[in-house]
Design an enzyme around this catalytic site. Structure first.
Site, short mmCIF file in Angstrom:
data_model
loop_
_atom_site.label_atom_id
_atom_site.label_comp_id
_atom_site.label_asym_id
_atom_site.label_seq_id
_atom_site.Cartn_x
_atom_site.Cartn_y
_atom_site.Cartn_z
N ASP A 191 0.71 -1.24 -0.01
CA ASP A 191 0.11 -0.10 0.22
C ASP A 191 0.82 1.47 -0.03
OD1 ASP A 191 -3.17 0.92 0.90
OD2 ASP A 191 -1.52 2.14 1.72
N LEU A 192 0.62 2.27 -0.94
CA LEU A 192 1.50 3.39 -0.81
C LEU A 192 1.14 4.26 0.43
CD1 LEU A 192 1.00 4.45 -4.53
CD2 LEU A 192 2.79 2.95 -3.72
N ASP A 236 -4.70 1.96 -4.15
CA ASP A 236 -3.30 2.16 -4.32
C ASP A 236 -2.78 0.70 -3.61
OD1 ASP A 236 -4.11 2.92 -1.62
OD2 ASP A 236 -2.50 4.30 -1.27
#
Length: 313
Positions: A191-192, A236
């Site tokens: 996950d960003l 994301d």
């Protein structure tokens, strides 16, 4: 993004449609061997043959160095067929004549098959063990068949690929994970960090460019890893699946390399990633939903540890 042979194998009705393509082509050129090929990693794979018992020595599943094939000379840029009615009389094929003689091809027609993106897929071919003529009407009809086949490939690609990034999507992961995970392996759930701020400050167009850049980095990361693939779950969140059994040191090395690549951005955005890692056994009993839940839990542990790091479940 190139369609892989692994992906072709899970397309619905691929075998049926490929056989229909060959049957239609055989109606047009009944005296020729018709075959369908795909290009992959510098190789040509013979996917389907119209006849098994012919005087031409090709077989389904045969893999040939692409540089040693006449199909590699088909003009994909202009989408033009390649026709050699008498191989012996073609000086431009001197370097391939011995190879063509070995498989007993004396005349050849190659129709390019391209994806809607313009990327080369392979060829629809007709060949004969003697010199022979290919009339314009037959060639035109085969080109139309090849074009319809490319539309089918695009429809299937859209079903299993994320429209924005070109990576596999959630549907692909959930439908085919069981078949792809029999040997055991590892899931990286990433996950960003800071993605919402990029969207808020620079806009959603910039956010989309970030996601596409992530996809490019992940695709590069799995290249050369046999059977590995990346997928976008949504937003994301991304998944990388590595088949096989790995030591903890192997996982750490991969995680650190991936984190490093996700710290460098063309637009210098303040972004990083948090990664949750979960292993699964060969022929295991753990459902994908459970693996994702465990990987997600590990990922949030990484975020809680300050982000831009990884955690192993």
């Amino acid at each position: 993004m190139m369609i892989t042979l692994q992906e072709l194998q899970v397309y619905r009705n691929f075998d049926e449609l490929a056989n229909d393509v060959l049957d239609l082509a055989k109606e047009i050129l009944p005296d020729k061997l018709i075959y369908l090929t795909a290009f992959s990693d510098g190789q040509q794979i013979i996917l389907k043959l119209s006849d098994e018992n012919t005087q031409i020595l090709l077989s389904e599943g045969m893999v040939i160095n692409l540089e040693e094939t006449v199909c590699n000379r088909v003009d994909f840029e202009r989408n033009q067929p390649l026709i050699f009615e008498d191989i012996k009389k073609e000086p431009c094929l001197d370097d391939l004549k011995e190879i063509l003689e070995d498989v007993n091809i004396e005349s050849y027609l190659g129709i390019p098959i391209s994806l809607v993106s313009g990327e080369r897929f392979g060829t629809l071919c007709a060949a004969h063990h003697e010199a022979s003529h290919f009339d314009k009407k037959s060639v035109d009809l085969l080109q139309r068949i090849a074009r319809m086949f490319s539309y089918y490939l695009e429809l299937e690609r859209l079903a299993y690929r994320d429209a924005l990034t070109g990576l596999y999507n959630r549907q692909y992961l959930f439908r085919f994970f069981d078949a792809l995970s029999k040997e055991g392996g590892v899931l990286f759930f990433l996950d960003l960090d800071g993605f919402k701020k990029v969207n808020d400050k620079y806009g959603h167009d910039a956010g989309d460019e970030v996601l596409k850049e992530v996809a490019s980095k992940l695709q590069l990361f799995v290249e050369g890893e046999n059977g590995a693939f990346a997928a976008r779950l949504g937003g994301d969140e991304f998944i990388i699946n590595f088949p096989g059994i790995f030591t903890k040191a192997d996982l750490i090395k991969r995680a650190e390399k991936l984190l490093n690549s996700l710290n460098n951005w063309a637009a210098k955005y303040p972004l990083s990633a948090s990664i949750g890692i979960v292993a699964y056994p060969a022929n295991g009993y753990l459902a994908l939903e459970t693996l994702l839940k465990n990987a997600d839990s590990a990922m949030y542990k990484a975020k809680g540890a300050g982000k831009n790091t990884y955690a192993i479940f």
